[in-house]
Design an enzyme around this catalytic site. Structure first.
Site, mmCIF file in Angstrom:
data_model
loop_
_atom_site.group_PDB
_atom_site.id
_atom_site.type_symbol
_atom_site.label_atom_id
_atom_site.label_comp_id
_atom_site.label_asym_id
_atom_site.label_seq_id
_atom_site.Cartn_x
_atom_site.Cartn_y
_atom_site.Cartn_z
ATOM 1 N N SER A 5 0.586 -1.214 -0.078
ATOM 2 C CA SER A 5 -0.188 0.134 0.065
ATOM 3 C C SER A 5 0.988 1.528 0.242
ATOM 4 O O SER A 5 0.005 2.475 -0.565
ATOM 5 C CB SER A 5 -0.945 -0.055 1.754
ATOM 6 O OG SER A 5 -0.367 -0.158 2.422
ATOM 7 N N HIS A 50 -5.823 -3.786 -1.866
ATOM 8 C CA HIS A 50 -5.209 -3.290 -2.431
ATOM 9 C C HIS A 50 -5.374 -3.596 -3.965
ATOM 10 O O HIS A 50 -5.317 -2.734 -5.276
ATOM 11 C CB HIS A 50 -3.904 -2.387 -2.803
ATOM 12 C CG HIS A 50 -4.385 -1.130 -0.892
ATOM 13 N ND1 HIS A 50 -4.670 -0.146 -0.857
ATOM 14 C CD2 HIS A 50 -3.969 -1.413 0.033
ATOM 15 C CE1 HIS A 50 -4.689 0.632 -0.103
ATOM 16 N NE2 HIS A 50 -4.289 -0.273 0.944
ATOM 17 N N LYS A 70 -12.860 -0.459 0.794
ATOM 18 C CA LYS A 70 -12.040 -0.059 -0.607
ATOM 19 C C LYS A 70 -12.563 0.028 -2.016
ATOM 20 O O LYS A 70 -13.970 1.263 -1.900
ATOM 21 C CB LYS A 70 -9.747 -0.669 -1.140
ATOM 22 C CG LYS A 70 -9.149 -0.364 1.532
ATOM 23 C CD LYS A 70 -7.903 -0.813 0.946
ATOM 24 C CE LYS A 70 -7.589 -1.189 1.789
ATOM 25 N NZ LYS A 70 -7.469 -0.135 3.196
#
Ligand code: PMP
Length: 396
Positions: free
Chosen positions: A184, A212, A243
């Site tokens: 990240s 991610h 996310k």
């Protein structure tokens, strides 16, 4: 006694944070988390959100959430193992398993909980956890909760990973290799094909935290495992629902055996109430949207490419990111924080990240471009980067 209740020992620690220049108040957002927001009373372009696809305030997700509330209420009312497992929780896991092309999925209340609960449930005394040195804090905490031994290998360094496996294979029962799919802070991708080869050679299990990568990499955002075509060769494939999916929650995708075991020993599932219906309804809709079309992931990648190229042309150091995460590396810690402050004054919010989150001398602002940004917003942000970069002599 009174000293204890005044929490003097914490006040002293807070003073220390102030001296170090790292004390801060929580920033306050007025309204939804979008490409342009009002933050601490100021209108700014938001380049710090994990809302990769712009789903956090998407009308289709909001509609699905409202419908779920109408039918199921606002709370699940119990932990899943007692009477908090509604049919929509089951549907959510089915849809996610289909999306991830795995046999089964177990959903937790957050990505953090998922790592904390899963790692301790699948390892025990006599096992070894082998973790990339840059893995996320929730992996570190999950490993701490486990009675297994732990060791780290150098970031994405396959020679070092092989050294660790060779040295330890005969000393332990199970070995679990854990890596982030996408890291990240730098946006680089784990070398999963080689990790899988090594795991198979040394008979170790593999665990990928794709917080991610899910919704970002692979066909229609199926993640890093899909990106490398490694379906069926990763034992535990973790994703977050907070996310790209835009809501809240975390999950493990893998075998039915994994799901069955976690439903008995995944402590956050046993001892903490399950996700609220609104979140579940919105998650199901988000996953369906991803499976229907690549429109959102395509836009995310196009925006990221545009932004990275423009910053690179200006002369900024954007590191070695292979994903939409775009670090702008400044180096010095104080200068990094000043850069972030000046960007904010000029209408762009991008948080500064310094030691100890990243190594000393590699301070950076970390830009998160999303599918929700318009080209005009990105152009405006680039202009602000250029202005502040020149003022601070980061650019010539
Ligand atoms: N793993 C990684 C790699 C992350 O970046 C994060 C979020 N910062 C998490 C897990 C935790 O996810 P969540 O926010 O859903 O708890």
């Amino acid at each position: 006694m009174s000293n204890v209740h005044e929490l003097k020992f914490l006040k002293e620690k807070i003073e220390e944070l102030k001296k170090q220049g790292v004390y801060r108040k929580l920033p306050v957002l007025e309204g939804a988390n979008e490409a342009e927001v009002i933050l601490n009373g100021k209108k700014v372009i938001n380049l710090s959100s994990n809302n990769y696809l712009g789903f956090a305030n998407h009308p289709r997700l909001k509609k699905a959430a409202i419908e779920a509330v109408e039918k199921y209420g606002v709370g699940a009312g119990a932990v899943r193992t007692i009477v908090g497992n509604m049919d929509i929780h089951e549907e959510m896991e089915k849809v996610l398993a289909e999306f991830k092309r795995e046999e089964a999925v177990m959903v937790f209340q957050s990505g953090f909980n998922c790592n904390a609960g899963t790692i301790q449930a699948i390892t025990e005394k006599g096992d070894l956890i082998v973790s990339d040195e840059l893995n996320h804090a929730s992996i570190i905490d999950g490993a701490r909760l486990s009675k297994a031994d732990k060791t780290i290998y150098k970031h994405n360094d396959m020679d070092d990973l092989e050294r660790v496996l060779k040295e330890n294979r005969d000393k332990y029962r199970n070995i679990l290799i854990i890596t982030d799919g996408v890291f990240s802070m730098d946006g680089d991708i784990a070398n999963l094909p080689d990790i899988v080869e090594l795991a198979e050679k040394y008979e170790a299990m593999t665990y990928v935290d794709d917080a991610h990568g899910s919704g970002v990499l692979g066909e229609n955002g199926r993640g890093t495992v899909d990106h490398f075509g490694l379906h069926g060769r990763i034992d535990f494939s973790i994703g977050t629902l907070s996310k790209a999916i835009g809501v809240i929650g975390g999950y493990v995708a893998g075998s039915k055996t994994m799901q069955d075991w976690l439903s008995h020993r995944g402590r956050p599932l046993l001892f903490s109430t399950s996700l609220p219906p609104a979140a579940v309804g919105a998650i199901i809709e988000a996953v369906k949207m991803l499976m229907e079309s690549s429109e959102y992931t395509d836009r995310l990648w196009a925006n990221a490419k545009f932004f990275k190229e423009r910053l690179g042309k200006l002369g900024f150091n954007t590191g070695n990111s292979q994903t939409p995460i775009t670090p702008v590396i400044i180096g010095d810690e104080a200068k990094t924080m000043e850069f972030s402050r000046k960007l904010f004054e000029n209408g762009v919010f991008v948080s500064g990240i310094v030691y100890p989150t990243v190594p000393k001398g590699t301070g950076r602002v970390r830009c998160m471009v999303t599918a929700g940004h318009t080209t005009e917003q990105l152009e405006r942000a680039v202009e602000v980067f250029e202005k502040v970069g020149k003022e601070m002599k980061i650019l010539k």
